[in-house]
Write a protein that holds these residues in place. Sequence first.
Motif, mmCIF file in Angstrom:
data_model
loop_
_atom_site.group_PDB
_atom_site.id
_atom_site.type_symbol
_atom_site.label_atom_id
_atom_site.label_comp_id
_atom_site.label_asym_id
_atom_site.label_seq_id
_atom_site.Cartn_x
_atom_site.Cartn_y
_atom_site.Cartn_z
ATOM 1 N N MET A 170 -52.547 3.378 -20.862
ATOM 2 C CA MET A 170 -53.731 3.438 -20.352
ATOM 3 C C MET A 170 -54.540 4.754 -21.171
ATOM 4 N N PRO A 171 -53.767 5.915 -21.026
ATOM 5 C CA PRO A 171 -54.053 7.084 -21.603
ATOM 6 C C PRO A 171 -54.711 6.915 -23.006
ATOM 7 N N ALA A 172 -53.537 6.208 -23.821
ATOM 8 C CA ALA A 172 -54.027 6.098 -25.077
ATOM 9 C C ALA A 172 -55.336 5.352 -25.392
ATOM 10 N N ALA A 173 -55.293 4.176 -24.293
ATOM 11 C CA ALA A 173 -56.481 3.105 -24.571
ATOM 12 C C ALA A 173 -57.859 3.825 -24.087
ATOM 13 N N PHE A 174 -57.591 4.689 -23.022
ATOM 14 C CA PHE A 174 -58.794 5.674 -22.783
ATOM 15 C C PHE A 174 -59.174 6.536 -23.996
ATOM 16 N N ALA A 175 -58.373 7.327 -24.638
ATOM 17 C CA ALA A 175 -58.569 7.963 -25.648
ATOM 18 C C ALA A 175 -59.213 7.359 -26.838
ATOM 19 N N ASN A 176 -58.931 6.127 -27.080
ATOM 20 C CA ASN A 176 -59.221 5.281 -28.036
ATOM 21 C C ASN A 176 -60.696 4.822 -28.003
ATOM 22 N N ALA A 177 -61.184 4.535 -26.494
ATOM 23 C CA ALA A 177 -62.352 4.289 -26.270
ATOM 24 C C ALA A 177 -63.288 5.345 -26.549
ATOM 25 N N MET A 178 -62.910 6.634 -26.120
ATOM 26 C CA MET A 178 -63.818 7.904 -26.087
ATOM 27 C C MET A 178 -63.856 7.974 -27.578
ATOM 28 N N GLN A 179 -63.098 7.862 -28.342
ATOM 29 C CA GLN A 179 -63.233 8.278 -29.768
ATOM 30 C C GLN A 179 -64.084 7.331 -30.376
ATOM 31 N N TRP A 180 -64.050 5.972 -30.079
ATOM 32 C CA TRP A 180 -64.984 4.901 -30.501
ATOM 33 C C TRP A 180 -66.539 5.385 -30.023
ATOM 34 N N LEU A 181 -66.522 5.607 -28.618
ATOM 35 C CA LEU A 181 -67.856 5.968 -28.193
ATOM 36 C C LEU A 181 -68.279 7.433 -29.068
ATOM 37 N N ALA A 182 -67.454 8.410 -29.077
ATOM 38 C CA ALA A 182 -67.918 9.462 -29.850
ATOM 39 C C ALA A 182 -68.307 9.286 -31.277
ATOM 40 N N ARG A 183 -67.743 8.221 -32.091
ATOM 41 C CA ARG A 183 -68.278 7.864 -33.354
ATOM 42 C C ARG A 183 -69.464 7.062 -33.285
ATOM 43 N N ASN A 184 -69.842 6.378 -32.115
ATOM 44 C CA ASN A 184 -70.843 5.437 -32.008
ATOM 45 C C ASN A 184 -72.038 6.023 -31.034
ATOM 46 N N ARG A 185 -71.793 7.154 -30.784
ATOM 47 C CA ARG A 185 -72.848 7.765 -29.443
ATOM 48 C C ARG A 185 -74.345 7.682 -29.833
ATOM 49 N N GLN A 186 -74.565 8.046 -31.164
ATOM 50 C CA GLN A 186 -76.111 7.916 -31.652
ATOM 51 C C GLN A 186 -76.427 6.285 -31.362
ATOM 52 N N VAL A 187 -75.809 5.369 -31.747
ATOM 53 C CA VAL A 187 -76.125 3.977 -31.898
ATOM 54 C C VAL A 187 -76.443 3.754 -30.219
ATOM 55 N N LEU A 188 -75.341 4.107 -29.400
ATOM 56 C CA LEU A 188 -75.549 4.009 -28.057
ATOM 57 C C LEU A 188 -76.707 4.539 -27.394
ATOM 58 N N LEU A 189 -76.877 5.747 -27.710
ATOM 59 C CA LEU A 189 -78.193 6.340 -27.238
ATOM 60 C C LEU A 189 -79.336 5.874 -27.650
ATOM 61 N N PHE A 190 -79.491 5.431 -28.889
ATOM 62 C CA PHE A 190 -80.621 4.703 -29.413
ATOM 63 C C PHE A 190 -80.875 3.381 -28.535
ATOM 64 N N ALA A 191 -79.803 2.453 -28.531
ATOM 65 C CA ALA A 191 -79.726 1.376 -27.616
ATOM 66 C C ALA A 191 -80.425 1.382 -26.115
ATOM 67 N N LEU A 192 -79.965 2.454 -25.575
ATOM 68 C CA LEU A 192 -80.197 2.798 -24.188
ATOM 69 C C LEU A 192 -81.624 3.337 -24.175
ATOM 70 N N LEU A 193 -82.268 3.792 -25.185
ATOM 71 C CA LEU A 193 -83.534 4.548 -25.304
ATOM 72 C C LEU A 193 -84.778 3.249 -25.301
ATOM 73 N N VAL A 194 -84.170 2.676 -26.199
ATOM 74 C CA VAL A 194 -84.943 1.443 -26.564
ATOM 75 C C VAL A 194 -85.090 0.312 -25.401
ATOM 76 N N ALA A 195 -83.812 0.332 -24.777
ATOM 77 C CA ALA A 195 -83.945 -0.550 -23.579
ATOM 78 C C ALA A 195 -84.749 -0.065 -22.576
ATOM 79 N N THR A 196 -84.852 1.310 -22.274
ATOM 80 C CA THR A 196 -85.405 2.123 -21.320
ATOM 81 C C THR A 196 -87.112 1.804 -21.458
ATOM 82 N N THR A 197 -87.500 1.899 -22.861
ATOM 83 C CA THR A 197 -88.881 1.814 -22.924
ATOM 84 C C THR A 197 -89.438 0.433 -22.968
ATOM 85 N N ALA A 198 -88.319 -0.616 -23.394
ATOM 86 C CA ALA A 198 -88.717 -1.619 -23.524
ATOM 87 C C ALA A 198 -88.716 -2.405 -22.167
#
Length: 227
Positions: free
Chosen positions: A1-29
């Motif tokens: 579980m710790p390894a899976a969580f660490a991998n998930a956080m690394q994935w989120l860190a690499r794609n944080r700008q994509v995630l933030l952009f999607a949330l901002l567009v969703a909020t405005t739309a």
Amino acid sequence: MPAAFANAMQWLARNRQVLLFALLVATTALGPVLAALPSGRVLLNVCLGLTLLATTISPMEERARGRGFIIFVMLAIALGLAPLRQPLGVTGPLTMVVWSVIAFIAAARALRYSVSSRRIDLRHLLAALNAYLLVGVFLGALWVVMEELSPGSLLQGGQPIPDMSLPDGIYFSFVTLATLGYGDITPVTPIARGLAVFEAVFGQLYLAVMVARLVSLRIAEETRDAQ
């Protein structure tokens, strides 16, 4: 579980700008759609909270340095969504101001990241767009706060706005930021006009400077490739 969580956080860190952009567009739309629902205001505030939470996602080495900021953001979100003096998920003016300050800090961080590279890639381009959208969305929250604390700061059709919603504030914010000037909502008090001028000037200067930056990076990249 710790390894899976660490991998998930690394994935989120690499794609944080994509995630933030999607949330901002969703909020405005989704804002106008959510406004028509009985619990739409609550859902929209939850979307804003998730957007702020996405701004704290960063690589492990940066997260260690910015731990205080992360804790502050999480506390602000929790207090804003907690049913203290208002129903669950309904934020008050002070919370909106705090959230807006956090968003401006996050916008500055996104802007710094976007200009930190000598090459143009999707993540740095999205970071530049995220800074622009963060300012537009959370200045919309400040417009709602202004109208709530000082009724009559904005007029719609020449009449005071009885209950300005967050989607209305975000709409007016982006109309001002992009200098569209539809004229359906008008600032009338000195403070409201001053904020409108600031937002309009910021929007135009930001786009001009960012386009110049991207063009210069592209030219420099082509020059390096040609050598």
